[in-house]
Design an enzyme around this catalytic site. Structure first.
Site, short mmCIF file in Angstrom:
data_model
loop_
_atom_site.label_atom_id
_atom_site.label_comp_id
_atom_site.label_asym_id
_atom_site.label_seq_id
_atom_site.Cartn_x
_atom_site.Cartn_y
_atom_site.Cartn_z
N CYS A 1 -6.54 -32.39 24.29
CA CYS A 1 -7.26 -31.39 25.08
C CYS A 1 -8.73 -31.82 25.21
O CYS A 1 -9.63 -31.04 25.00
CB CYS A 1 -7.12 -30.00 24.47
SG CYS A 1 -7.74 -29.85 22.80
N GLY B 1 1.68 -25.06 15.38
CA GLY B 1 3.12 -25.05 15.65
C GLY B 1 3.55 -24.49 17.00
O GLY B 1 4.75 -24.32 17.24
N ASP C 1 0.53 -34.62 19.75
CA ASP C 1 -0.54 -33.75 20.28
C ASP C 1 -1.74 -34.02 19.36
O ASP C 1 -1.93 -33.35 18.35
CB ASP C 1 -0.06 -32.29 20.19
CG ASP C 1 -1.04 -31.31 20.78
OD1 ASP C 1 -1.91 -31.73 21.56
OD2 ASP C 1 -0.93 -30.11 20.46
N ASP D 1 0.34 -37.71 6.20
CA ASP D 1 -0.51 -38.33 7.21
C ASP D 1 0.39 -38.97 8.27
O ASP D 1 1.18 -39.86 7.95
CB ASP D 1 -1.41 -39.38 6.54
CG ASP D 1 -2.50 -39.89 7.48
OD1 ASP D 1 -2.21 -40.05 8.69
OD2 ASP D 1 -3.62 -40.11 7.03
N ALA E 1 0.49 -28.50 13.41
CA ALA E 1 -0.08 -27.16 13.20
C ALA E 1 -0.99 -26.75 14.35
O ALA E 1 -1.66 -27.61 14.93
CB ALA E 1 -0.87 -27.14 11.88
N ARG F 1 -3.70 -26.04 7.09
CA ARG F 1 -3.03 -25.93 8.40
C ARG F 1 -1.52 -26.09 8.24
O ARG F 1 -0.73 -25.52 9.00
CB ARG F 1 -3.61 -26.96 9.38
CG ARG F 1 -5.05 -26.59 9.77
CD ARG F 1 -5.64 -27.56 10.77
NE ARG F 1 -4.97 -27.60 12.05
CZ ARG F 1 -5.19 -26.76 13.06
NH1 ARG F 1 -6.05 -25.79 12.94
NH2 ARG F 1 -4.53 -26.90 14.20
N CYS G 1 1.81 -34.13 14.84
CA CYS G 1 0.57 -33.42 14.48
C CYS G 1 0.80 -31.95 14.85
O CYS G 1 0.39 -31.51 15.91
CB CYS G 1 -0.61 -33.99 15.27
SG CYS G 1 -1.09 -35.64 14.75
N LYS H 1 3.70 -25.88 19.92
CA LYS H 1 4.60 -26.78 20.65
C LYS H 1 5.86 -27.05 19.84
O LYS H 1 6.94 -27.30 20.42
CB LYS H 1 3.87 -28.08 21.01
CG LYS H 1 2.69 -27.81 21.95
CD LYS H 1 1.94 -29.06 22.33
CE LYS H 1 0.63 -28.73 23.03
NZ LYS H 1 -0.42 -28.19 22.12
#
Ligand SMILES: C[S@@+](CC[C@H](N)C(=O)[O-])C[C@H]1O[C@@H](n2cnc3c(N)ncnc32)[C@H](O)[C@@H]1O
Length: 311
Positions: free
Chosen positions: A237, A117, A183, A165, A115, A142, A113, A119
């Protein structure tokens, strides 16, 4: 009403640590900076930005990281060093995820996952030009932001990009990768600024449940895409246990014997082990191996779990 519910949940999750976390969510935070090795020597880039902006401090636990005072955010975002990608604005918490995954040159790596970018750049730098890095992003707008960002920051040609996906990737490339970063899209509770009147406009327990459903499918896919003996770093997060420990508990139960948790060693003091019970329910004891990063004036809250696919 939303704010009362949000705060009550935080107290339930963090217990005696909630008051300090809540205080940090209503205050300015220092700006995280990463000296990007794909665009020059991090040491020199961070030294240059500290000449332009007063009050830059190096981060003791990360050789390529620093923070700047909150009031310098505008000057930093307009700096030519940020513009050319030599310095990347990123929270220190985000930098912990690639650190915990510990990618080595020569490995086959997937960012599921990706965008915008931030990480992905760390993963590309860790490979030092050897190995393979694939980055997946589902949302078209994104995806293009990711593409532009990687090019601006010197990672063009180092990453294979896929607009897809992430939930389908495990089925399409089973057992391929040494290391996978997930993430996950989440309710982003740790980014809430309690000073803003509309801070919780998009937040609800229903949204948390929706996110959790998607996260479980993404984590299953990440594990399926990993070779036996390989590892998956799951992070969010958000504070919500439904999107953190409960997602990990779900896959541990469903994939019993196929996947386990590794202890995470984070080089910071502001952390707590993952929850081993929630709302009267016992969770697997090994969830204590996951980590919750507690918010401070330098770091946002974060959750990390390192899973190992069993041989
Ligand atoms: C937390 S953000 C990733 C941030 C990124 N890792 C970074 O450090 O810059 C989650 C991303 O997942 C994307 N996403 C949402 N659903 C997805 C799916 N089903 N498959 C792949 N990506 C998805 C979102 O569009 C968003 O860009």
């Amino acid at each position: 009403m939303q704010q009362t519910l949000f705060l009550r949940r935080l107290e339930e999750v963090l217990g005696p640590l909630a008051a300090a976390a809540i205080a940090c969510m209503g205050a300015d935070r220092r700006v995280g900076l990463w000296g990007n090795p794909l665009r020059g020597e991090p040491e020199e880039s961070l030294a240059s930005i500290s000449q332009q902006v007063p009050g830059v401090e190096r981060t003791p636990w990360h050789a390529q990281a620093a923070t700047a005072p909150p009031e310098s955010r505008t000057a930093i975002t307009h700096s030519p060093l940020v513009d050319c990608g030599a310095v990347y604005v990123q929270s220190l918490s985000s930098m912990l995820a690639p650190l915990a995954l510990g990618v080595q040159p020569g490995e086959e790596v997937l960012d599921l996952c990706a965008a915008p970018g931030g990480k992905t750049l760390h993963l590309a730098a860790a490979l030092r030009g050897e190995g393979y890095l694939a980055a997946v992003e589902a949302v078209r707008g994104r995806f293009f932001k990711l593409k532009d960002n990687l090019a601006r920051c010197g990672a063009e040609g180092l990453v294979r990009l896929f607009q897809a996906d992430g939930r389908d990737v495990g089925r399409k490339t089973p057992g391929r990768f040494d290391a996978v970063l997930l993430d996950a899209p989440c309710s982003s509770e740790t980014r809430v600024d309690l000073r803003q009147s509309d801070a919780l406009g998009y937040w609800s327990e229903k949204k948390i449940a929706e996110s959790a459903r998607k996260q479980k499918a993404l984590l299953r896919s990440a594990i399926d895409a990993t070779r036996p003996g390989g590892r998956v770093l799951y992070c969010t997060c958000t504070f919500a246990p439904e999107e953190n420990e409960l997602v990990v508990a779900h896959v541990l139960r469903r994939l019993k014997g196929k996947v386990g948790l590794e202890p995470i060693a984070l080089p910071i003091a502001n952390q707590a082990p993952g929850l081993t019970h929630w709302r009267g329910k016992e969770l697997p004891a090994e969830l204590a191996h996951t980590a919750r990063v507690l918010p401070t004036d330098k770091m946002t809250g974060f959750f990390l779990a390192l899973l190992r696919v069993i041989d």
